[in-house]
Scaffold this motif. Structure first.
Motif, PDB file in Angstrom:
ATOM      1  N   GLU A   4       1.104  -0.739   0.022  1.00 29.65           N
ATOM      2  CA  GLU A   4      -0.030  -0.433   0.056  1.00 29.65           C
ATOM      3  C   GLU A   4       1.137   1.375  -0.122  1.00 29.65           C
ATOM      4  O   GLU A   4       0.270   2.299  -0.870  1.00 29.65           O
ATOM      5  N   LYS A  36       1.810   1.698  -3.302  1.00 34.95           N
ATOM      6  CA  LYS A  36       0.758   2.432  -4.713  1.00 34.95           C
ATOM      7  C   LYS A  36       0.020   3.450  -4.186  1.00 34.95           C
ATOM      8  O   LYS A  36       0.327   4.143  -5.064  1.00 34.95           O
ATOM      9  N   ASN A  37       0.782   4.129  -2.896  1.00 40.12           N
ATOM     10  CA  ASN A  37       0.277   5.342  -2.405  1.00 40.12           C
ATOM     11  C   ASN A  37       1.442   6.515  -3.246  1.00 40.12           C
ATOM     12  O   ASN A  37       0.707   7.427  -3.467  1.00 40.12           O
ATOM     13  N   ARG A  90       3.386   5.994  -5.911  1.00 36.74           N
ATOM     14  CA  ARG A  90       3.135   5.997  -7.424  1.00 36.74           C
ATOM     15  C   ARG A  90       1.696   6.752  -7.495  1.00 36.74           C
ATOM     16  O   ARG A  90       1.978   7.771  -8.369  1.00 36.74           O
ATOM     17  N   ARG A  91       0.580   6.459  -6.598  1.00 36.36           N
ATOM     18  CA  ARG A  91      -0.812   7.560  -6.886  1.00 36.36           C
ATOM     19  C   ARG A  91      -0.445   9.331  -7.194  1.00 36.36           C
ATOM     20  O   ARG A  91      -0.851  10.151  -7.200  1.00 36.36           O
ATOM     21  N   ALA A 109       1.675  10.408  -9.582  1.00 39.69           N
ATOM     22  CA  ALA A 109       0.951  10.827 -10.700  1.00 39.69           C
ATOM     23  C   ALA A 109       0.202  12.292 -10.244  1.00 39.69           C
ATOM     24  O   ALA A 109       0.184  13.184 -11.174  1.00 39.69           O
ATOM     25  N   LYS A 110      -0.801  12.165  -9.494  1.00 39.54           N
ATOM     26  CA  LYS A 110      -0.993  13.523  -8.773  1.00 39.54           C
ATOM     27  C   LYS A 110       0.147  14.712  -9.027  1.00 39.54           C
ATOM     28  O   LYS A 110      -0.329  16.036  -9.858  1.00 39.54           O
TER      29      LYS A 110
END
Length: 313
Positions: A7, A10-11, A13-14, A17-18
């Motif tokens: 997690e 994943k967080n 990478r998110r 991207a933002k």
């Protein structure tokens, strides 16, 4: 480096991207070896500036030399000082329309921090020896492994600059907090080694040994250790044991200091709140950021620990 199915990754990478779509300055924080420059490159590649230049500058090379920092970042004109035999563009102009990555921002001389602040706020720079400001369009990404608020209290970092670059902050997690990603991350280095003629297969026992190590050097240390195993034909456990013998490689925390929190002279005495915060933070990190476990080990209430960690961050 920014791989893995945990997690935390994943967080991360998110968030990357933002932030790629945002034009504000970004500061990347985290321990040495967590992949801050790689994250900066990903942000640049995902932004509208991806077709322009990505210029990286390591502020550690300035080593308290404001003249060098001024020339390297903002450039100079011929004759500005002894040895300036020609014009120099500087990193800002080289990165114009693109992204300038300032690694180890904490080591930028204080004298130049004010000039950086002006460049951020006004979008102009003044080369040393120049007469006219030059308009620039540069997206700044900075990185540090130091606690900037503490540096501000020691008058080593300008508070105005901190507030200007701290609009968006991304914390890169230490490897010890997401060891479930080690196998995925290691695969990249194993593929590289295979291309170079070094075939290495890691077993479950190897990965188990890796998952119980605290990785003070993070992903950089993981890659180095895998290469040493491949080159020397030693086991993963032997390589880890060798690294453990080195002890802490943080400044001021070696056996020769007896204890980095124990003053040997009056000059060594530190601000008590800073020392307390360091201890709380380290205990929390060693417990894989598990508040309950860290609090149990320290014999304090979870809320007490949480208060100190949240205040420090």
């Amino acid at each position: 480096i920014i791989r893995g199915s945990s997690e935390k990754m994943k967080n991360l990478r998110r968030l990357i991207a933002k932030c790629s779509a945002i034009e504000e300055p970004i500061i990347l924080t985290g321990e040495s070896g967590t992949g801050k420059e790689y994250a900066a490159q990903l942000i640049h590649e995902g932004s509208k500036r991806s077709g322009e230049h990505f210029q990286a500058v390591n502020c550690a090379i300035f080593s308290g030399n404001p003249g060098l920092a001024n020339s390297a970042l903002f450039g100079h004109v011929q004759g500005a000082f002894t040895g300036a035999v020609s014009n120099r563009k500087g990193a800002f102009l080289c990165a114009n329309s693109g992204t300038l990555f300032l690694d180890e921002l904490c080591l930028l001389p204080v004298e130049i921090q004010g000039k950086l602040l002006r460049a951020l706020e006004e979008g102009v720079i003044m080369p040393e020896g120049g007469d006219n400001p030059i308009k620039i369009d540069v997206r700044i990404i900075a990185a540090t492994n130091q606690d900037l608020p503490k540096m501000i209290r020691r008058r080593e970092f300008l508070p105005d600059l901190y507030h200007r670059i701290n609009t968006i902050r991304i914390e890169l997690p230490p490897l010890r907090t997401h060891t479930e990603d080690i196998q995925t991350i290691a695969r990249e280095k194993l593929t590289e080694l295979k291309k170079d003629g070094f075939k290495l297969r890691l077993t479950k026992k190897d990965y188990d040994a890796m998952s119980t190590y605290d990785w003070p050097g993070n992903v950089r240390q993981l890659f180095k250790l895998i290469k040493r195993v491949a080159y020397l034909g030693i086991t993963v456990q032997e390589a880890i044991d060798d690294d453990r013998k080195l002890g802490s490689l943080e400044y001021g925390c070696g056996e020769e200091d007896h204890n980095c929190l124990y003053p040997e002279s009056l000059e060594d005495v530190k601000d008590f709140e800073d020392v307390k915060s360091l201890y709380f933070q380290r205990a929390w990190e060693l417990a894989n950021q598990n508040y309950a476990e860290a609090a149990r080990r320290m014999g304090i209430a979870v809320n007490t620990l949480r208060k100190h960690i949240e205040t420090d961050s």
